[in-house]
Design an enzyme around this catalytic site. Structure first.
Site, PDB file in Angstrom:
ATOM      1  N   LYS A   1       0.923  -1.068   0.094  1.00 56.40           N
ATOM      2  CA  LYS A   1       0.107   0.240   0.089  1.00 56.40           C
ATOM      3  C   LYS A   1       0.867   1.163  -0.051  1.00 56.40           C
ATOM      4  O   LYS A   1       0.709   2.191  -0.782  1.00 56.40           O
ATOM      5  CB  LYS A   1      -0.894  -0.015   1.190  1.00 56.40           C
ATOM      6  CG  LYS A   1      -2.191  -0.954   1.112  1.00 56.40           C
ATOM      7  CD  LYS A   1      -2.696  -1.324   2.383  1.00 56.40           C
ATOM      8  CE  LYS A   1      -3.639  -2.474   2.113  1.00 56.40           C
ATOM      9  NZ  LYS A   1      -4.624  -2.786   3.454  1.00 56.40           N
TER      10      LYS A   1
ATOM     11  N   GLN B   1      -4.778  -1.731   9.673  1.00 56.23           N
ATOM     12  CA  GLN B   1      -4.519  -2.671   9.040  1.00 56.23           C
ATOM     13  C   GLN B   1      -5.042  -3.736  10.077  1.00 56.23           C
ATOM     14  O   GLN B   1      -4.594  -3.925  11.220  1.00 56.23           O
ATOM     15  CB  GLN B   1      -3.193  -3.197   8.897  1.00 56.23           C
ATOM     16  CG  GLN B   1      -2.824  -4.395   7.870  1.00 56.23           C
ATOM     17  CD  GLN B   1      -3.377  -4.481   6.748  1.00 56.23           C
ATOM     18  OE1 GLN B   1      -3.410  -3.329   6.047  1.00 56.23           O
ATOM     19  NE2 GLN B   1      -3.726  -5.505   6.207  1.00 56.23           N
TER      20      GLN B   1
ATOM     21  N   ASP C   1     -11.061   2.828   4.236  1.00 49.89           N
ATOM     22  CA  ASP C   1     -11.402   1.332   4.137  1.00 49.89           C
ATOM     23  C   ASP C   1     -12.727   0.908   4.290  1.00 49.89           C
ATOM     24  O   ASP C   1     -13.326   0.045   4.028  1.00 49.89           O
ATOM     25  CB  ASP C   1     -10.829   0.605   5.269  1.00 49.89           C
ATOM     26  CG  ASP C   1      -9.450  -0.259   4.973  1.00 49.89           C
ATOM     27  OD1 ASP C   1      -9.551  -0.653   3.671  1.00 49.89           O
ATOM     28  OD2 ASP C   1      -8.786  -0.612   5.785  1.00 49.89           O
TER      29      ASP C   1
HETATM   30  N1  GUN Z   1      -6.907  -7.035   6.499  1.00 52.78           N
HETATM   31  C1  GUN Z   1      -7.396  -7.773   5.598  1.00 52.78           C
HETATM   32  N2  GUN Z   1      -8.082  -7.288   4.401  1.00 52.78           N
HETATM   33  C2  GUN Z   1      -7.795  -5.738   4.919  1.00 52.78           C
HETATM   34  C3  GUN Z   1      -8.329  -4.781   4.227  1.00 52.78           C
HETATM   35  O1  GUN Z   1      -8.538  -4.644   3.346  1.00 52.78           O
HETATM   36  N3  GUN Z   1      -7.955  -3.631   5.004  1.00 52.78           N
HETATM   37  C4  GUN Z   1      -7.317  -3.435   6.145  1.00 52.78           C
HETATM   38  N4  GUN Z   1      -7.301  -2.390   6.826  1.00 52.78           N
HETATM   39  N5  GUN Z   1      -7.031  -4.573   6.792  1.00 52.78           N
HETATM   40  C5  GUN Z   1      -7.136  -6.084   6.161  1.00 52.78           C
END
Ligand code: GUN
Length: 287
Positions: free
Chosen positions: A52, A96, A119
Site C-alpha cells: 500500500k 490494518q 477502508d
Molecule cells: N486485513 C485484511 N484485509 C484488509 C483490508 O482490506 N483492509 C485492512 N485495513 N485490513 C485488512
C-alpha cells in the site's frame, strides 16, 4: 473462458489517480495523505502495508505508517487515531486488520473520522453502503465491482452467491451486488451443502480463505467466478479459493490468483483516498 485481468485494470486506475493527484496539486497545492496503523509483526499484514505504501508513492500521495508493537495499549492506538483525525494533511486513515486480541477493534474502527475512513469499515459508511448512499466502500468488494464493470458484466438480475460473510469482504460484497439489483445469497461456514447453492449461481464470489473450496462439480457451465481468496499453497505459490485449473474450463469468466482481485484492492484504496482528499480540499476552500 476469459480471464478478468485485475493487474491491467489496476495499472490503468493508478495512472488515472496519479494524473488527478498532479491536477489537484497544481490547482490547490494539496497532496492527498494516507496514514496507516500497523500493529504487531504479522508478516502478511506487513507485506500488505508495504504494498500500500509503495502504491501511495507511485501516485504521488503523502503516506505515513505508524508501526506499533503487538502489546500496545488500546489508548495508545486511540490517541494516534485522534491525532490523525485532527491532522489536516491526512485525508485517509487505514487500520490494518486483524488487531491483537487485547484490542477492542470495534471501538478503534468507530473512532476513525468517517470522512477519512478510506477502508469503509466505520458503521457510518457501512450504513450508507447498505442504504445505497454514497460513502466509502471497502476496497476489495469495490475493486470487484470495478472489474465487472470493465468487462461489461452486469450483475442485475443474476443469481449471485457470495461465499464468506466477513465484514471486510463478504457482507459489503453482498450489499454492493444487491444495490446493483442482483439476487444475492450469502453462504458461510455454517451453510449446509454449499454445492447446492453454488450450482445455481450465475456468479460466485468466493472469499473464504480455503484452498480448493470451489471445485469443478460445484459450478454450472458458463458461470463467472470471482476469486477473492489469497492463500499460500504447500509449494509456496499463491492460490485462491477456487480449484482454478479444473473450474476455469467451465467458466465464462474467472479471476486469476494472483493478478485478479488482489491488485484491485490497492487500486481502490488509492481511489478512495483521492476521493477523501478531493472532498477535504473542497472543505478547505470553503466550498
Ligand atoms: N486485513 C485484511 N484485509 C484488509 C483490508 O482490506 N483492509 C485492512 N485495513 N485490513 C485488512
Amino acid at each position: 473462458m476469459q480471464l478478468l485481468d485485475g493487474k491491467a485494470l489496476s495499472a490503468k486506475i493508478e495512472t488515472a489517480v496519479a494524473t488527478e493527484v498532479k491536477d489537484l496539486k497544481n490547482s490547490t497545492g494539496l497532496v492527498p495523505g494516507l496514514a496507516v496503523i500497523l500493529v504487531g509483526q504479522d508478516p502478511a499484514s506487513a507485506a500488505y502495508v508495504n504494498m500500500k505504501k509503495k502504491a501511495c508513492d507511485r501516485v504521488g500521495f503523502y503516506s505515513v505508517t505508524h508501526e506499533m508493537p503487538s502489546d500496545i495499549s488500546q489508548s495508545a492506538i486511540e490517541n494516534t487515531i485522534t491525532m490523525m483525525n485532527n491532522n489536516p494533511n491526512i485525508d485517509g486513515i487505514l487500520i490494518q486488520l486483524p488487531l491483537p486480541a487485547q484490542i477492542d477493534t470495534t471501538k478503534i474502527l468507530e473512532l476513525v473520522e468517517p470522512s477519512k475512513d478510506v477502508d469503509g469499515f466505520h458503521p457510518y459508511n457501512v450504513g450508507r453502503l447498505t442504504t445505497g448512499l454514497d460513502g466509502f466502500v471497502p476496497c476489495t468488494p469495490l475493486g470487484v465491482m470495478e472489474l465487472l464493470n470493465e468487462y461489461n458484466i452486469d450483475p442485475k438480475g443474476k443469481n449471485c452467491v457470495v461465499v464468506g460473510a466477513s465484514n471486510i469482504v463478504g457482507k459489503p460484497m453482498a450489499a454492493l451486488l444487491l444495490n446493483a439489483n442482483a439476487t444475492v445469497e450469502v453462504c458461510h461456514i455454517f451453510t449446509d451443502d454449499l454445492k447446492r447453492h453454488t450450482l445455481c449461481a450465475d456468479m460466485i464470489f468466493v472469499g473464504a480463505g480455503v484452498i480448493n473450496l470451489i471445485k469443478e462439480d460445484m459450478v454450472k457451465d458458463g458461470a463467472i467466478i470471482i476469486d477473492i481468496g489469497i492463500n499460500r499453497a504447500q509449494n509456496g505459490k499463491l492460490v485462491g479459493d477456487a480449484d482454478f485449473e479444473n473450474v476455469a474450463k467451465k467458466c465464462s469468466f474467472i479471476t486469476p490468483v494472483p493478478g485478479g482481485v488482489g491488485p484491485m484492492t490497492i487500486a481502490m484504496l488509492l481511489s478512495n483516498t483521492l476521493k477523501a482528499a478531493k472532498a477535504n480540499a473542497k472543505i478547505k476552500e470553503g466550498k
